[in-house]
Design a protein around this motif. Structure first.
Motif, mmCIF file in Angstrom:
data_model
loop_
_atom_site.group_PDB
_atom_site.id
_atom_site.type_symbol
_atom_site.label_atom_id
_atom_site.label_comp_id
_atom_site.label_asym_id
_atom_site.label_seq_id
_atom_site.Cartn_x
_atom_site.Cartn_y
_atom_site.Cartn_z
ATOM 1 N N GLU A 247 0.831 -1.200 0.000
ATOM 2 C CA GLU A 247 0.000 0.000 0.000
ATOM 3 C C GLU A 247 0.874 1.263 0.000
ATOM 4 O O GLU A 247 1.816 1.377 0.784
ATOM 5 C CB GLU A 247 -0.897 0.006 1.237
ATOM 6 N N GLY A 248 0.562 2.193 -0.894
ATOM 7 C CA GLY A 248 1.288 3.464 -0.964
ATOM 8 C C GLY A 248 2.561 3.412 -1.775
ATOM 9 O O GLY A 248 3.285 4.402 -1.852
ATOM 10 N N GLU A 265 2.268 7.399 -0.234
ATOM 11 C CA GLU A 265 1.798 7.556 1.144
ATOM 12 C C GLU A 265 2.827 6.937 2.089
ATOM 13 O O GLU A 265 2.811 5.734 2.342
ATOM 14 C CB GLU A 265 0.430 6.902 1.332
ATOM 15 N N HIS A 267 3.330 7.160 5.315
ATOM 16 C CA HIS A 267 2.870 6.622 6.598
ATOM 17 C C HIS A 267 2.266 5.225 6.445
ATOM 18 O O HIS A 267 2.179 4.472 7.424
ATOM 19 C CB HIS A 267 1.845 7.567 7.235
ATOM 20 N N ARG A 268 1.864 4.869 5.233
ATOM 21 C CA ARG A 268 1.358 3.517 5.005
ATOM 22 C C ARG A 268 2.458 2.591 4.474
ATOM 23 O O ARG A 268 2.499 1.403 4.791
ATOM 24 C CB ARG A 268 0.199 3.551 3.997
ATOM 25 N N ALA A 269 3.347 3.151 3.653
ATOM 26 C CA ALA A 269 4.364 2.325 3.011
ATOM 27 C C ALA A 269 5.402 1.803 4.000
ATOM 28 O O ALA A 269 5.847 0.651 3.888
ATOM 29 C CB ALA A 269 5.051 3.119 1.901
ATOM 30 N N ALA A 272 4.137 -1.128 6.133
ATOM 31 C CA ALA A 272 3.936 -2.279 5.243
ATOM 32 C C ALA A 272 5.278 -2.886 4.846
ATOM 33 O O ALA A 272 5.422 -4.116 4.773
ATOM 34 C CB ALA A 272 3.150 -1.841 4.010
#
Length: 309
Positions: A247-248, A265, A267-269, A272
Motif C-alpha cells: 500500500e502506498g 503515502e 505513513h502507510r508504506a 507495510a
C-alpha cells in the motif's frame, strides 16, 4: 505576452549528432529560468545560440525582442554572459580584469562597485592566477555584471565548486533576481535549480521533455516521497515483486544491494515494508526517506540520472 527570450523550433547538428532538435522555449521577464539535463542533452549548445556565440541550422531566436542578425551590437550591451569555462588572463589583477570588461560597455556600475558586489574587495589587487576556484567563479560573474545587464546567461556557474562557494554564488544570483532582472541558468545540480528557479525545462537529446515550476514537475510524477533501504547480504534474496503491491508504493528499483521505492503515502508504506521484510526474514540495516526531487522527475521520464554521461 512579451518574452525576455523566445526560442522557436531551434535546431543544431554537429556532424552526425543532433545537439538541439526543434526546441521551443519562452522565458518571461524577471524570472530565473532553469535549463536542466544530463551532459550531452544540448543545454550548452542552446544557450550559446541564444548568446550569439553559435549559429543555428534553423529556427528562430528572439532575445529581448531582438535578433542577433539585426541587433548584435545593441544586444551585446544589454546581456551578461558567464560561460561554462571562463579563461581570464592570470597575470592581471582582479581590479584590472573587471575594469577591462567594464570598458566594453557604454553604461554600468563602477569597477569597485562590481568587485564589492561579488565580495572580492580583499582580492582586488591579487592576480587572477592566485585565486581559488570559487573566487574565479565570482570574478567571472562580476565580468558578466559590469554592463548592468537586463538578461543574464549563466552556464553551469557552480560546477566544481565546494558547497560553501556554491552557496555564496547563489546569494549573488538572488541579489540580481531582487532587481527584477531575467536569468537563464543551465545546471545539472537539482538542489540549485529548486533553490533558484521559478520555472525549469528538462532537456534530453536536444528536446524539452518537461516544463513547469519545480513543484509542478515533482507533482506530475505522482510521487511525494522516496524510500531507500538495505538489508545487507540478505537483500539478494528479497522478493521485490511483492514490494510493488504494498500500500502506498508506486515503483520499486533494486540496484547494488540497495532498494529504492517511489512512495505516495509514506505513513502507510513504511509499516507495510517493515512487516514484509520481517515476513521474508530480511534484516533491515539501513533506511532513508526523502521528499521527491527534480532528479526523480528526470529518472521517471527517462530512466537515467541527470549526472550520467
Amino acid at each position: 505576452m512579451n518574452f525576455a527570450l523566445r526560442v522557436h523550433r531551434l535546431r543544431k547538428t554537429f556532424k552526425d549528432v543532433v545537439a538541439v532538435d526543434c526546441l521551443d522555449l519562452e522565458v518571461r521577464p524577471g524570472e530565473c529560468f532553469g535549463l536542466l539535463g544530463p551532459n550531452g542533452a544540448g543545454k550548452t549548445t542552446t544557450i550559446e545560440i541564444c548568446e550569439g556565440i553559435t549559429s543555428s541550422d534553423s529556427g528562430d531566436v528572439e532575445v529581448l525582442g531582438m535578433r542577433w542578425s539585426e541587433h548584435a551590437d545593441l544586444l551585446r550591451q544589454r546581456l551578461g554572459i558567464q560561460l561554462q569555462e571562463t579563461q581570464l588572463a592570470e597575470k592581471l589583477t582582479v581590479y584590472e580584469t573587471v575594469r577591462l570588461f567594464r570598458s566594453f560597455f557604454r553604461q554600468g556600475p563602477e569597477t569597485a562597485e562590481v568587485i564589492a558586489l561579488v565580495q572580492l574587495e580583499e582580492k582586488e589587487k591579487s592576480r587572477v592566477g592566485n585565486l581559488s576556484g570559487g573566487q574565479k567563479q565570482r570574478l567571472a560573474l562580476a565580468c558578466a555584471l559590469v554592463g548592468d545587464p537586463e538578461l543574464l546567461f549563466l552556464d553551469e556557474p557552480t560546477t566544481g565548486l565546494d558547497p560553501q562557494a556554491r552557496r555564496q554564488l547563489w546569494e549573488l544570483i538572488d541579489r540580481f533576481k531582487l532587481d527584477g532582472r531575467t536569468i537563464l541558468l543551465t545546471t545539472h545540480y537539482m538542489d540549485e535549480a529548486e533553490r533558484l528557479c521559478e520555472r525549469v525545462a528538462i532537456m534530453d537529446h536536444g528536446k524539452t521533455i518537461a516544463l513547469g515550476t519545480p513543484r509542478e514537475l515533482i507533482k506530475s510524477i505522482g510521487v511525494e516521497h522516496m524510500l531507500e533501504f538495505s538489508g545487507g547480504g540478505s537483500a539478494r534474496a528479497l522478493d521485490t515483486s511483492v514490494l510493488c503491491r504494498l500500500e502506498g508504493v508506486r515503483d520499486v528499483q533494486a540496484e547494488n544491494g540497495s532498494v529504492q521505492m517511489q512512495v505516495t503515502e509514506l505513513h502507510r508504506a513504511v509499516p507495510a515494508l517493515l512487516n514484509e521484510l520481517g515476513r521474508q526474514g530480511i534484516p533491515l540495516t539501513e533506511l532513508r526517506t526523502r521528499s521527491a526531487t527534480l532528479e526523480d522527475v528526470f529518472v521517471t521520464l527517462t530512466g537515467r540520472h541527470l549526472r550520467d554521461e
